[in-house]
Design a protein around this motif. Structure first.
Motif, PDB file in Angstrom:
ATOM      1  N   LEU A   1      18.612 -46.615   2.367  1.00 24.85           N
ATOM      2  CA  LEU A   1      18.507 -45.488   3.283  1.00 24.85           C
ATOM      3  C   LEU A   1      17.312 -45.684   4.207  1.00 24.85           C
ATOM      4  O   LEU A   1      16.232 -46.077   3.768  1.00 24.85           O
ATOM      5  CB  LEU A   1      18.350 -44.176   2.521  1.00 24.85           C
ATOM      6  CG  LEU A   1      19.451 -43.816   1.523  1.00 24.85           C
ATOM      7  CD1 LEU A   1      19.185 -42.445   0.911  1.00 24.85           C
ATOM      8  CD2 LEU A   1      20.818 -43.839   2.190  1.00 24.85           C
ATOM      9  N   ALA A   2      17.521 -45.409   5.486  1.00 28.10           N
ATOM     10  CA  ALA A   2      16.458 -45.449   6.484  1.00 28.10           C
ATOM     11  C   ALA A   2      15.942 -44.031   6.695  1.00 28.10           C
ATOM     12  O   ALA A   2      16.717 -43.073   6.715  1.00 28.10           O
ATOM     13  CB  ALA A   2      16.978 -46.028   7.795  1.00 28.10           C
ATOM     14  N   ALA A   3      14.638 -43.902   6.861  1.00 29.34           N
ATOM     15  CA  ALA A   3      14.043 -42.567   6.963  1.00 29.34           C
ATOM     16  C   ALA A   3      12.778 -42.611   7.807  1.00 29.34           C
ATOM     17  O   ALA A   3      12.234 -43.685   8.109  1.00 29.34           O
ATOM     18  CB  ALA A   3      13.728 -42.024   5.566  1.00 29.34           C
ATOM     19  N   ASP A   4      12.325 -41.429   8.191  1.00 23.54           N
ATOM     20  CA  ASP A   4      11.046 -41.252   8.876  1.00 23.54           C
ATOM     21  C   ASP A   4      10.146 -40.416   7.985  1.00 23.54           C
ATOM     22  O   ASP A   4      10.535 -39.317   7.559  1.00 23.54           O
ATOM     23  CB  ASP A   4      11.247 -40.538  10.221  1.00 23.54           C
ATOM     24  CG  ASP A   4      11.912 -41.420  11.251  1.00 23.54           C
ATOM     25  OD1 ASP A   4      11.429 -42.549  11.472  1.00 23.54           O
ATOM     26  OD2 ASP A   4      12.922 -40.989  11.846  1.00 23.54           O
ATOM     27  N   LEU A   5       8.963 -40.932   7.696  1.00 20.24           N
ATOM     28  CA  LEU A   5       7.978 -40.225   6.887  1.00 20.24           C
ATOM     29  C   LEU A   5       6.951 -39.598   7.822  1.00 20.24           C
ATOM     30  O   LEU A   5       6.365 -40.273   8.668  1.00 20.24           O
ATOM     31  CB  LEU A   5       7.289 -41.190   5.929  1.00 20.24           C
ATOM     32  CG  LEU A   5       6.266 -40.575   4.961  1.00 20.24           C
ATOM     33  CD1 LEU A   5       6.959 -39.702   3.926  1.00 20.24           C
ATOM     34  CD2 LEU A   5       5.455 -41.678   4.270  1.00 20.24           C
ATOM     35  N   TYR A   6       6.753 -38.289   7.675  1.00 18.23           N
ATOM     36  CA  TYR A   6       5.794 -37.551   8.488  1.00 18.23           C
ATOM     37  C   TYR A   6       4.698 -36.999   7.591  1.00 18.23           C
ATOM     38  O   TYR A   6       4.985 -36.418   6.529  1.00 18.23           O
ATOM     39  CB  TYR A   6       6.483 -36.393   9.211  1.00 18.23           C
ATOM     40  CG  TYR A   6       7.548 -36.810  10.206  1.00 18.23           C
ATOM     41  CD1 TYR A   6       7.226 -37.061  11.532  1.00 18.23           C
ATOM     42  CD2 TYR A   6       8.888 -36.924   9.815  1.00 18.23           C
ATOM     43  CE1 TYR A   6       8.206 -37.427  12.453  1.00 18.23           C
ATOM     44  CE2 TYR A   6       9.865 -37.292  10.722  1.00 18.23           C
ATOM     45  CZ  TYR A   6       9.516 -37.538  12.044  1.00 18.23           C
ATOM     46  OH  TYR A   6      10.490 -37.904  12.941  1.00 18.23           O
ATOM     47  N   GLN A   7       3.428 -37.158   8.018  1.00 16.47           N
ATOM     48  CA  GLN A   7       2.296 -36.655   7.245  1.00 16.47           C
ATOM     49  C   GLN A   7       1.265 -36.031   8.187  1.00 16.47           C
ATOM     50  O   GLN A   7       1.018 -36.553   9.278  1.00 16.47           O
ATOM     51  CB  GLN A   7       1.634 -37.792   6.466  1.00 16.47           C
ATOM     52  CG  GLN A   7       2.576 -38.521   5.515  1.00 16.47           C
ATOM     53  CD  GLN A   7       1.861 -39.568   4.682  1.00 16.47           C
ATOM     54  OE1 GLN A   7       1.351 -39.291   3.610  1.00 16.47           O
ATOM     55  NE2 GLN A   7       1.823 -40.789   5.189  1.00 16.47           N
ATOM     56  N   PRO A   8       0.652 -34.923   7.786  1.00 15.48           N
ATOM     57  CA  PRO A   8      -0.392 -34.328   8.633  1.00 15.48           C
ATOM     58  C   PRO A   8      -1.578 -35.275   8.769  1.00 15.48           C
ATOM     59  O   PRO A   8      -2.010 -35.887   7.784  1.00 15.48           O
ATOM     60  CB  PRO A   8      -0.758 -33.044   7.892  1.00 15.48           C
ATOM     61  CG  PRO A   8      -0.289 -33.232   6.495  1.00 15.48           C
ATOM     62  CD  PRO A   8       0.887 -34.155   6.549  1.00 15.48           C
ATOM     63  N   LYS A   9      -2.112 -35.397   9.970  1.00 13.52           N
ATOM     64  CA  LYS A   9      -3.229 -36.316  10.197  1.00 13.52           C
ATOM     65  C   LYS A   9      -4.481 -35.895   9.428  1.00 13.52           C
ATOM     66  O   LYS A   9      -5.289 -36.736   9.037  1.00 13.52           O
ATOM     67  CB  LYS A   9      -3.542 -36.401  11.697  1.00 13.52           C
ATOM     68  CG  LYS A   9      -2.563 -37.238  12.499  1.00 13.52           C
ATOM     69  CD  LYS A   9      -3.022 -37.370  13.941  1.00 13.52           C
ATOM     70  CE  LYS A   9      -2.028 -38.192  14.784  1.00 13.52           C
ATOM     71  NZ  LYS A   9      -2.016 -39.618  14.383  1.00 13.52           N
TER      72      LYS A   9
END
Length: 337
Positions: free
Chosen positions: A49-57
């Motif tokens: 599975l391809a995904a985008d990981l988002y995290q607060p800076k």
């Protein structure tokens, strides 16, 4: 049932996205308060599975709550799920928007096929991945399912006890709509005829070696119902078009409905309790009844949030500022302590 009222603001215009120099290929603007990177992982069936990981800076070295986001049905992570994920990351969560198996940049052959089992598993695989991240507290993971992945999210939460809270937005029960039609209008005779056609199509596909495709999605010919016009206005216009999305003029395989015809997704919805459910739907959405009946079937704690004036597609991209991100934030902050 509680209602949530938001002010109507001027709609903003999102451009059709060509990949930028920094690799940004989404249908929504990049948020500079959020770190983003592309990732991949395997589900239980070995599909990558391809995904985008988002995290607060500004996350520091704290372990944060995690949220996996999927949907809508026929969309890709560069559309609604990515917008939800990035927005929730700005609000303090580590989030993951993924392409379901057989679609987008994820693996699996043949292309553009869906399964209530495998796509439910995709959510659990996303939870696997989040729980291995050093920035995530694996005891504080929730999920969000949009449109057709709303039903998958509820099904995944019922079976996967690691998921501590679930929210759905503009939810579809795909097994119900494929097997019974809108508003459960399909007769037994019509269902039998459809199954006969799909069964015969299997021989045709086996003979050709390639599954036949349905007609292209969201290509209008005139005279369609308003909700179909709304879909096209999102998926086929600069607002939400993405070349990899099934719904952006591409197509599912003809036999995709087979696995949805007799495997009801919400059979075990009561087993989500005592973990909380938040069901969000538009007041004017043609699909509103899916969330209403899911709410009736579920056990406490549960909440059905009807957004005044909102259609089904209004909750895809927030052009009218109707997506209740404040409510989603408080829901997950309260339940992913």
């Amino acid at each position: 049932m509680k209602k949530f009222i938001l002010p109507i603001l001027m709609a903003t215009s999102f451009s059709a996205i060509a990949q930028t120099n920094d690799g940004w290929d989404k249908t929504f603007p990049k948020n500079e308060k959020v770190d983003h990177r592309k990732v991949s992982f395997k589900n239980r069936y070995g599909i990558t599975l391809a995904a985008d990981l988002y995290q607060p800076k500004d996350r520091g070295d704290k372990r944060l709550a995690g949220i996996a986001v999927g949907g809508p049905f026929g969309a890709v992570k560069e559309q609604s799920s990515g917008l939800y994920a990035q927005t929730m990351a700005e609000r303090g969560f580590v989030t993951l928007a993924f392409d379901p198996s057989y679609t987008g940049e994820s693996g699996g052959e043949p292309r553009n096929v869906a399964s209530p089992d495998i796509n439910t598993e995709d959510f659990s695989a996303a939870v696997d991945f989040l729980g291995l991240q050093p920035s995530v507290d694996r005891e504080r993971i929730g999920i969000i399912g949009i449109c057709g992945w709303g039903g998958m999210a509820l099904n995944a939460t019922a079976v996967d006890k690691r998921i501590k809270a679930v929210a759905t937005s503009t939810m579809y029960d795909m097994t119900r709509v494929m097997s019974k039609g809108y508003n459960d209008s399909v007769t037994k005779e019509e269902r039998t005829k459809t199954l006969e056609q799909l069964s015969q199509q299997r021989w045709k596909d086996a003979e050709s070696g390639t599954p036949a495709l349905q007609p292209p999605y969201n290509v209008l010919k005139g005279g369609e119902a308003q909700f179909l016009v709304d879909y096209a206005d999102y998926y086929m216009k600069p607002r939400g078009y993405h070349v990899r999305a099934v719904n952006s003029g591409n197509a599912w395989t003809q036999t995709t409905p087979l696995s949805f015809m007799n495997m009801p997704l919400l059979t075990y919805i009561k087993e989500i309790s005592p973990r909380p459910i938040l069901l969000i739907h538009g007041e004017k959405a043609h699909s509103r009844y899916f969330s209403e009946t899911a709410y009736e079937a579920a056990e406490e704690p549960k909440e059905l949030l009807i957004i005044p004036g909102a259609s089904h597609v209004d909750l895809y991209d927030d052009q009218k500022k109707l997506i209740p991100f404040d409510k989603l934030t408080s829901f997950f902050n309260e339940n992913l302590k």
